[in-house]
Motif scaffolding. Structure first.
Motif, PDB file in Angstrom:
ATOM      1  N   ARG A  33       0.956  -1.099  -0.131  1.00  0.00           N
ATOM      2  CA  ARG A  33       0.008  -0.012  -0.069  1.00  0.00           C
ATOM      3  C   ARG A  33       0.899   1.095   0.145  1.00  0.00           C
ATOM      4  NH1 ARG A  33      -4.275  -1.504   5.020  1.00  0.00           N
ATOM      5  NH2 ARG A  33      -4.673  -3.898   4.103  1.00  0.00           N
ATOM      6  N   ASN A  34       0.462   2.447  -0.439  1.00  0.00           N
ATOM      7  CA  ASN A  34       1.076   3.457  -0.489  1.00  0.00           C
ATOM      8  C   ASN A  34       0.949   4.087   0.998  1.00  0.00           C
ATOM      9  OD1 ASN A  34       1.754   3.514  -2.967  1.00  0.00           O
ATOM     10  ND2 ASN A  34      -0.427   4.252  -3.831  1.00  0.00           N
ATOM     11  N   VAL A  35       2.230   4.109   1.749  1.00  0.00           N
ATOM     12  CA  VAL A  35       2.106   4.699   3.064  1.00  0.00           C
ATOM     13  C   VAL A  35       3.168   5.711   3.263  1.00  0.00           C
ATOM     14  CG1 VAL A  35       1.341   2.509   4.101  1.00  0.00           C
ATOM     15  CG2 VAL A  35       3.754   2.971   3.686  1.00  0.00           C
ATOM     16  N   GLU A  36       3.025   6.660   4.144  1.00  0.00           N
ATOM     17  CA  GLU A  36       4.112   7.587   4.448  1.00  0.00           C
ATOM     18  C   GLU A  36       5.251   6.968   5.204  1.00  0.00           C
ATOM     19  OE1 GLU A  36       2.316  10.885   6.599  1.00  0.00           O
ATOM     20  OE2 GLU A  36       0.480  10.819   5.316  1.00  0.00           O
ATOM     21  N   ARG A  37       6.353   7.742   5.210  1.00  0.00           N
ATOM     22  CA  ARG A  37       7.547   7.483   5.847  1.00  0.00           C
ATOM     23  C   ARG A  37       7.053   7.299   7.043  1.00  0.00           C
ATOM     24  NH1 ARG A  37      12.488   8.935   3.082  1.00  0.00           N
ATOM     25  NH2 ARG A  37      11.790   9.515   1.010  1.00  0.00           N
ATOM     26  N   ILE A  38       7.678   6.320   8.025  1.00  0.00           N
ATOM     27  CA  ILE A  38       7.400   6.341   9.285  1.00  0.00           C
ATOM     28  C   ILE A  38       8.935   6.185  10.064  1.00  0.00           C
ATOM     29  CG2 ILE A  38       5.444   5.267   9.279  1.00  0.00           C
ATOM     30  CD1 ILE A  38       6.642   2.780  10.078  1.00  0.00           C
ATOM     31  N   GLU A  39       8.878   6.374  11.291  1.00  0.00           N
ATOM     32  CA  GLU A  39      10.282   6.202  11.838  1.00  0.00           C
ATOM     33  C   GLU A  39      10.308   5.027  12.631  1.00  0.00           C
ATOM     34  OE1 GLU A  39      11.962   8.745  15.726  1.00  0.00           O
ATOM     35  OE2 GLU A  39      11.693   9.982  13.880  1.00  0.00           O
TER      36      GLU A  39
ATOM     37  N   ARG B 217      16.575   7.873  13.552  1.00  0.00           N
ATOM     38  CA  ARG B 217      15.595   8.979  13.347  1.00  0.00           C
ATOM     39  C   ARG B 217      15.226   9.242  11.782  1.00  0.00           C
ATOM     40  NH1 ARG B 217      13.447  10.349  18.233  1.00  0.00           N
ATOM     41  NH2 ARG B 217      15.329  10.765  20.021  1.00  0.00           N
ATOM     42  N   ILE B 218      15.871   8.730  11.001  1.00  0.00           N
ATOM     43  CA  ILE B 218      15.220   8.787   9.518  1.00  0.00           C
ATOM     44  C   ILE B 218      14.292   8.085   9.413  1.00  0.00           C
ATOM     45  CG2 ILE B 218      16.190   8.460   7.160  1.00  0.00           C
ATOM     46  CD1 ILE B 218      19.033   8.700   8.079  1.00  0.00           C
ATOM     47  N   LYS B 219      13.336   8.722   8.697  1.00  0.00           N
ATOM     48  CA  LYS B 219      12.103   8.129   8.458  1.00  0.00           C
ATOM     49  C   LYS B 219      12.195   7.407   7.111  1.00  0.00           C
ATOM     50  CE  LYS B 219       8.743  11.248  10.647  1.00  0.00           C
ATOM     51  NZ  LYS B 219       7.661  11.667  10.807  1.00  0.00           N
TER      52      LYS B 219
ATOM     53  N   ASN C 173      10.571  17.038   0.699  1.00  0.00           N
ATOM     54  CA  ASN C 173      11.467  15.881   1.285  1.00  0.00           C
ATOM     55  C   ASN C 173      12.018  16.048   2.616  1.00  0.00           C
ATOM     56  OD1 ASN C 173      11.412  14.822  -1.417  1.00  0.00           O
ATOM     57  ND2 ASN C 173      13.075  16.216  -2.009  1.00  0.00           N
ATOM     58  N   TRP C 174      11.472  17.127   3.203  1.00  0.00           N
ATOM     59  CA  TRP C 174      12.055  17.320   4.573  1.00  0.00           C
ATOM     60  C   TRP C 174      10.753  17.588   5.503  1.00  0.00           C
ATOM     61  CZ3 TRP C 174      16.938  17.426   6.447  1.00  0.00           C
ATOM     62  CH2 TRP C 174      17.917  17.374   5.737  1.00  0.00           C
ATOM     63  N   ASN C 175      10.794  16.771   6.787  1.00  0.00           N
ATOM     64  CA  ASN C 175       9.975  17.138   7.722  1.00  0.00           C
ATOM     65  C   ASN C 175      10.510  17.774   9.055  1.00  0.00           C
ATOM     66  OD1 ASN C 175      10.375  14.526   9.176  1.00  0.00           O
ATOM     67  ND2 ASN C 175       9.987  13.812   7.299  1.00  0.00           N
TER      68      ASN C 175
ATOM     69  N   SER D 265      19.920  10.305   2.550  1.00  0.00           N
ATOM     70  CA  SER D 265      19.058  10.815   3.528  1.00  0.00           C
ATOM     71  C   SER D 265      19.854  10.993   5.024  1.00  0.00           C
ATOM     72  CB  SER D 265      17.801   9.919   3.791  1.00  0.00           C
ATOM     73  OG  SER D 265      17.129   9.579   2.643  1.00  0.00           O
ATOM     74  N   SER D 266      19.082  11.895   5.715  1.00  0.00           N
ATOM     75  CA  SER D 266      19.703  12.513   6.879  1.00  0.00           C
ATOM     76  C   SER D 266      18.657  12.646   8.106  1.00  0.00           C
ATOM     77  CB  SER D 266      20.611  13.476   6.650  1.00  0.00           C
ATOM     78  OG  SER D 266      19.820  14.749   6.678  1.00  0.00           O
ATOM     79  N   ALA D 267      19.175  12.695   9.292  1.00  0.00           N
ATOM     80  CA  ALA D 267      18.327  13.459  10.201  1.00  0.00           C
ATOM     81  C   ALA D 267      19.289  13.907  11.443  1.00  0.00           C
ATOM     82  CB  ALA D 267      17.513  11.930  11.043  1.00  0.00           C
ATOM     83  N   LEU D 268      18.936  15.290  11.631  1.00  0.00           N
ATOM     84  CA  LEU D 268      19.636  16.099  12.626  1.00  0.00           C
ATOM     85  C   LEU D 268      18.628  16.434  13.840  1.00  0.00           C
ATOM     86  CD1 LEU D 268      21.149  18.538   9.712  1.00  0.00           C
ATOM     87  CD2 LEU D 268      22.036  16.313  10.557  1.00  0.00           C
ATOM     88  N   SER D 269      19.392  16.351  14.851  1.00  0.00           N
ATOM     89  CA  SER D 269      18.631  16.643  16.129  1.00  0.00           C
ATOM     90  C   SER D 269      19.514  17.349  17.225  1.00  0.00           C
ATOM     91  CB  SER D 269      17.976  15.324  16.668  1.00  0.00           C
ATOM     92  OG  SER D 269      19.118  14.453  17.547  1.00  0.00           O
TER      93      SER D 269
END
Length: 941
Positions: free
Chosen positions: A35-41, A46-48, A421-423, A525-529
Motif C-alpha cells: 500500500r502507499n504509506v507515508e514514511r515512518i520512524e 531518526r530517519i523516516k 522531502n523534509w519534515n 537521507s539524513s536526520a539532525l537533532s
C-alpha cells in the motif's frame, strides 16, 4: 489526517519491514498487499523510511499480542522475551524497601539502567529517585499500538542509557468510539489474583482527534505459605561424613525450617534446655520440632516447632494497585503541520512485607516482669544471672513498606513538513514522580532495649532500669507473653516512619529529517537533532531514619541534579543499486555529542551497512560506541556511616598473609606513601571495627560500550509466509561503574601497579600514626564486561480451508557473559550458562484463526544451567539447574462486531520452579504464580 493514514496502514508496514514481529492471528487476517504509506520512524533510527531494511535488528510486539498473551502489564510480556532479563518486578522487589512494586526491564542482562525506555520516541521519567530506569507500571496496555525493541548501539541515536538498547512504546494516536474491557486472572492456589478494568474512548472529527484511556489493575500478594513449593522449602546442611572429596554442603530435603532462637514471647536457654513463655507470661519449655543436622552457618534448626518459621514470615509477590490515565490529542493546523499533546497520570500503590523485627537482648534475673519460676531459671543459667533472649516482635506486626507513587507527565509537540522531502519534529516534555514510603511495624531499637529492661523501684513500681531513659519518658514494656504490655509502653517503642521523594525530568528537543541529494544508487537521507534534558531527584527521610534510631533502617536525605545538551546527526548513504548480488547497499552513519553538567562532554557513534543481496536475502552489519552517564544516585547518594573490620596490608603483621602475586606491588605502594617498613597500627585500631562512609561519587565518568551486530534476513520467495532472521551481537564494556566495600578498597589500592588507581583516593591515613582513619565506599569506574550471543527468529504462516496457521520461534543463545569488577585478571567472573543467564532461551508461538475464533499456544523454555561456574564437587551437591518450560493457551472469540470474549490458561501444567536450593524462590527466572485461568470481555460502543 496524515496520522490516521499512517495508523491505518501500520500492519502492512510491519509486513514490509524485515523486522521480528510478535503478533498472532489478528495480523494474519490482514492483507499483505503493498500500500502507499507515508514514511515512518522505526526504532533505532531518526530517519523516516518506507519499507526498507531496518538499520538495526528490531523486535515488534503488537498491542494485539499483549491482549492475546493474557497480560495487562507490558512488563509481564517483556520479562518473557528471550533477549531480556527481569530488572525489578513484583516477584523480585518485595525485599527492596524503596523499590517494591516497580516493574523494569533489562535488555541483554546488562542492567536496567542500561536499557532506555521511550514513549513515542521520547524519554520517559524514571520510576525511582536516583535511578534512570522507567517503571513500566505507568504505561497502560490498552493504549499501546506496538512496542519496538532494538538491542545495542542506540546511544548515537538516542543518547545515554541506551547501551543495551531501546524499548520504544508506541501508543495509539486516535480512536473513534468507546471500549470497555474487563478481565481477571485466578490462580489454582490462593494468592496472586488479578483484576483489570479499562475504559477507552476517543473521537476523530475534522482537524482534531484524541484517544483517552482510564484503567485500573490490581494484583494480590503471594506469601510463601500460599504456594506448596515455597512452604516446604529446600534445606541445606553440613556434610558430616568427613570423607575426603565429598561436598561440604548437601541438599538435605524439603520442609518447613524453624529457627528456635526467636519466639513471639522470647526464647532463652538455661542449663541446656530452651524455654519460652505462654501467652499469659508463664515460663515453660519451648516446643521443638525434629532437629535438623547442623546448618552451614553452624545453627541448629528444626522442622516445625516454635520459633522463627521462615515460610510464615516470607513473601514472594508484592501486591500492586495501579490507576492510569492517558490522553493523546492531535490537531491538524494545516495539511502539512500538526500539534500533538500527551498527558499521563498514574498512581500506584504497593507494599513489601517481611518478618516482624527480630531482636536479641540480655535479660537479668531481677527483671520485674519475670515470675519467680522464670527468674530462678535465669539466675541459674550462668554466673552473671542473665540470659540472652531472642524475641520476634509479632505483637508489633510484620514490617511493611508501603509505597505510593504518583506520576504526572505532559508532552507537547509540533511536527510536519518543511518541504516535499523534509519534515521536522519539535517537542517539550515535563515529568514528575512523587514517591512516598511509609514503614509499619517499626520500632525505636534503643528504646526497645531500655523498655524491656525493667525493675521495681523503692516504691514497688515497675520502671525502666536506665535513669536517663526514664527521664526521657521510657515506659517499661512486657514482651514475655502476648499483648501484656501497657499501651503507653507500646506507643513509646513503636513508630511509623515516612520517606518522601520526588523525581523531575524536563526535556526539549528538535529534529529534522529528509533527503539531501540524489546519488546514483538513491537518495542520501539524513536526520539532525538537538536535545536538552534536566533531571532532579530528592529524598527526605523521617528524622528517626536519618538518626538511625529505627530497627535495621537508616536513610539519609538525597538531592542531586544534572543537565545535558546533545547534538546528533544520522545519514543513510546508498552506495550500490541494482547489480548482481547487490540489489541495494546502504551505509548508515550516526554520531552524537553530549555535554553533561557533571561528567563533561562525550561522544557516541555508529556505523552500519545494509546489503540487500537479492529480493530474498538481506544482510546487515552494525558497529558502534555507546556511553552511559552515571545516574543521580551514583553521583549524589548522601553519606551514610558504616563500620568494617580492616586488614592493613602495609602492617608488618600482615605480610605473612599477603597475596604472593601482588606482594611486591603492595610493598612498593606502601613505601611510596611514606609508610615505614616497621609500621604497625595502634592497639586501638586493631581492637575495633573501623568507620567509613557509603557515598555517591561526583568524580565518576561515563561508561563506554563497544558493540557489534552482524545478521541477515531471509524471506524465500519460493515459500510464501516463511522468514528467517539471525543476528550475532557482542558488547565490550569498560569503565563500568561498580561499588566496593572497605576491605576491598584497601586491598585493591595496594595490589595495583602504582598508587595511581581508582581505589587509593578512597582511603585516608593519619599523617602521624599512618593508621587508616577513613575510607569511602564510592562507586567507581573500575569494571569490565563482555557479553555476546545470537538471536534467531523463524516465522512461517499459511492459510488453509480450515483456517490460518502461524508458527514463530524466537531464540537467544548466550555465547559469553563475563564480568570483572576490578580489572585484575583473577577477578573475572564467567556467568555464562548460570541460572539467570542460561545458554538458550526460547519463545515458541503457534497461533490459529478461523472466522471469529483465534487461539495461540505459547511455549517458554530456559535451557539447563548451573548455579555457579566456579563450583567444585567438594562445595555442594546441588549446582545443576534443570531446564524449565511452561505452556500458555489463550483464545479469543468475536461474538459480534461489538463483543469479544477471551479465555486462557497460563502455565497450563502448573510448572513450578526447581525444588532445589537457591532455585525454588527465584522470581526473576521462574513463574511463581502457577497455573491460572484468565477470563476477559471487551465491548465496543
Amino acid at each position: 489526517m496524515k496520522v490516521n493514514k499512517v495508523t491505518t496502514n501500520l500492519r502492512s508496514i510491519l509486513y514490509a519491514l524485515p523486522l521480528t514481529v510478535i503478533g498472532t492471528s489478528a495480523i494474519a487476517n490482514e492483507s499483505t498487499e503493498a500500500r502507499n504509506v507515508e514514511r515512518i520512524e522505526v526504532t533505532g533510527s531518526r530517519i523516516k523510511r518506507i519499507g526498507e531494511l531496518s538499520p538495526s535488528p528490531v523486535t515488534v510486539i503488537t498491542g494485539d499480542s499483549l491482549v492475546e498473551a493474557g497480560v495487562v502489564n507490558v512488563a509481564d510480556l517483556l520479562h518473557k522475551m528471550p533477549s531480556t532479563l527481569v530488572g525489578l518486578s513484583p516477584e523480585t522487589s518485595n525485599n527492596f524497601i524503596f523499590a517494591s512494586g516497580l516493574n523494569t526491564t533489562d535488555l541483554r542482562g546488562l542492567g536496567e539502567s542500561r536499557t532506555l525506555v521511550l514513549v513515542n520516541g521520547r524519554r520517559f521519567v524514571a520510576g525511582a529517585p536516583g535511578s534512570s530506569a522507567v517503571d513500566l507500571n505507568n504505561i497502560p496496555t490498552a493504549i499501546i499500538e506496538r512496542v519496538e525493541i532494538t538491542t545495542g548501539g542506540a546511544s548515537a541515536v538516542y543518547g545515554s542509557d541506551a547501551v543495551a538498547g531501546v524499548v520504544n512504546i508506541i501508543t495509539k494516536k486516535s480512536y473513534d468510539g468507546v471500549t470497555v474491557d474487563l478481565s481477571t486472572s485466578r490462580p489454582s492456589q490462593k494468592g496472586g489474583e488479578e483484576e483489570y478494568a479499562s475504559f477507552t474512548f476517543g473521537s476523530s472529527a475534522g482537524k482534531a482527534s484524541f484517544i483517552s484511556n482510564l484503567s485500573f489493575a490490581r494484583q494480590k500478594q503471594i506469601s510463601f505459605m500460599d504456594r506448596d513449593f515455597l512452604r516446604d522449602a529446600p534445606i541445606v546442611v553440613r556434610n558430616t561424613s568427613n570423607i575426603i572429596g565429598e561436598p561440604a554442603q548437601i541438599f538435605w530435603g524439603l520442609g518447613r525450617q524453624v529457627r528456635p532462637g526467636f519466639t513471639n514471647t522470647g526464647s532463652f536457654v538455661s542449663n541446656g534446655k530452651r524455654y519460652t513463655f505462654d501467652a499469659s507470661g508463664k515460663v515453660r519449655e519451648q516446643i521443638l520440632g525434629e532437629e535438623l543436622p547442623t546448618l552451614p552457618s553452624g545453627h541448629k534448626d528444626y522442622l516445625g516447632g516454635e520459633g522463627y518459621n521462615f515460610a510464615e514470615v516470607s513473601f514472594m509477590r508484592t501486591p500492586l494497585d495501579r490507576i492510569n490515565f492517558v490522553s493523546n490529542m492531535n490537531y491538524e493546523l494545516s495539511n502539512a503541520h500538526q500539534l500533538t499533546m500527551e498527558v499521563n497520570y498514574s498512581r500506584t500503590k504497593a507494599y513489601g512485607e517481611s518478618s516482624p523485627a527480630f531482636l536479641g537482648f540480655s535479660l537479668k534475673a531481677d527483671n520485674a516482669f519475670l515470675s519467680p519460676e522464670a527468674a530462678e531459671l535465669v539466675r541459674n543459667a550462668n554466673e552473671d544471672a542473665s540470659v540472652s533472649v531472642g524475641y520476634l516482635a509479632n505483637d508489633f506486626g510484620n514490617r511493611q513498606y508501603f509505597q505510593e507513587r504518583t506520576l504526572a507527565r505532559f508532552a507537547l509537540g509540533l511536527e510536519g513538513e518543511i518541504s516535499e522531502n523534509w519534515n521536522y519534529q519539535t517537542y517539550i516534555t515535563s515529568g514528575h514522580v512523587q514517591a512516598d514510603s511509609i514503614w509499619k511495624g517499626e520500632m525505636f531499637e534503643q528504646r526497645f532495649y531500655q523498655a524491656v529492661d525493667a525493675i521495681k523501684n523503692s516504691d514497688g513500681e515497675i520502671v525502666c532500669r536506665d535513669a536517663t531513659a526514664r527521664a526521657n519518658g521510657c515506659v517499661p514494656l512486657n514482651v514475655f507473653g502476648r499483648e501484656l504490655y501497657d499501651q503507653r509502653a507500646y506507643d513509646w517503642v513503636s513508630t511509623d516512619a515516612i520517606r518522601r521523594s520526588s523525581i523531575q525530568q524536563h526535556v526539549a528537543g528538535i529534529s529534522v529529517s529528509g533527503d539531501i541529494l540524489e546519488l546514483p544508487a538513491g537518495w542520501l537521507s539524513s536526520a539532525l537533532s538537538a536535545e536538552y534534558r534536566k533531571e532532579i531527584a530528592s529524598t527526605l527521610p523521617d528524622p528517626a531514619m536519618r538518626s538511625g534510631q529505627l530497627f535495621n533502617n537508616k536513610s539519609d536525605p538525597l538531592y542531586g541534579k544534572f543537565d545535558v545538551s546533545e547534538l546528533s546527526a544520522e545519514f543513510s548513504v546508498p552506495l550500490i543499486s541494482d547489480i548482481v548480488l547487490a540489489k541495494n547497499v546502504t551505509l548508515e552513519v550516526a554520531g552524537r555529542y553530549m555535554d553533561y553538567s557533571v561528567t563533561g562532554s562525550d561522544t557516541a557513534w555508529k556505523l552500519g551497512l545494509n546489503w540487500e543481496v537479492y529480493d530474498d536475502l538481506r544482510v546487515r552489519l552494525n558497529k558502534s560506541k555507546s556511553v552511559r552517564a552515571p545516574n543521580i544516585g551514583e553521583l549524589f547518594n548522601p553519606p551514610g556511616q558504616t563500620f568494617r573490620r580492616l586488614v592493613d596490608p602495609c602492617a608488618v603483621s600482615s605480610r605473612a598473609g599477603l597475596n604472593e602475586t601482588y606482594r611486591q606491588n603492595i610493598l612498593n605502594n606502601c613505601a611510596a606513601q611514606g609508610i615505614p617498613e616497621d609500621f604497625e597500627p595502634t592497639a586501638d585500631w586493631f581492637s575495633s571495627t573501623r568507620p567509613g562512609f557509603i557515598i555517591g561519587n561526583t568524580e565518576l565518568s561515563n561508561e563506554v560500550a563497544k558493540d557489534i551486530t552482524v545478521g541477515f534476513v531471509f524471506t524465500p520467495s519460493t515459500v510464501k509466509g516463511l522468514s528467517l532472521t539471525m543476528d550475532y551481537w557482542a558488547f565490550d564494556m569498560s569503565d563500568v561503574i561498580n561499588r566496593f566495600q572497605g576491605p576491598d578498597v584497601v586491598n585493591y589500592c595496594y595490589q595495583s601497579s602504582s598508587l595511581d588507581n581508582p581505589f587509593c583516593p578512597l582511603i585516608e591515613r593519619d599523617p602521624e600514626t599512618f593508621d587508616i582513619i577513613n575510607y569511602f565506599e564510592k562507586p567507581i569506574n573500575s569494571a569490565l564486561s563482555k557479553t555476546a550471543g545470537v538471536d534467531t527468529e523463524l516465522n512461517y504462516r499459511f492459510d488453509t480451508d480450515i483456517g490460518a496457521f502461524g508458527f514463530r520461534m524466537i531464540s537467544t543463545y548466550l555465547q559469553t557473559r563475563k564480568f570483572n569488577a576490578t580489572g585484575f585478571a583473577e577477578d573475572e567472573v564467567d556467568n555464562t550458562g548460570e541460572q539467570l543467564r542460561p545458554r538458550w532461551k526460547h519463545r515458541f508461538i503457534t497461533d490459529y484463526s478461523f472466522g471469529n475464533l483465534s487461539a495461540a499456544l505459547t511455549v517458554n523454555h530456559r535451557s539447563a544451567s548451573v548455579l555457579s561456574n566456579r563450583w567444585t564437587p567438594n562445595q555442594n551437591n546441588f549446582n545443576d539447574v534443570p531446564s524449565y518450560t511452561t505452556f500458555d493457551l489463550t483464545s479469543r472469540y468475536r461474538y459480534s462486531d461489538a463483543l469479544e470474549l477471551r479465555l486462557g490458561l497460563l502455565n497450563m501444567f502448573d510448572k513450578t520452579p526447581p525444588r532445589r536450593p537457591f532455585m525454588y524462590n527465584q522470581g526473576g527466572a521462574y513463574d511463581m504464580i502457577g497455573q491460572r485461568l484468565t477470563v476477559g470481555i471487551s465491548y465496543d460502543f
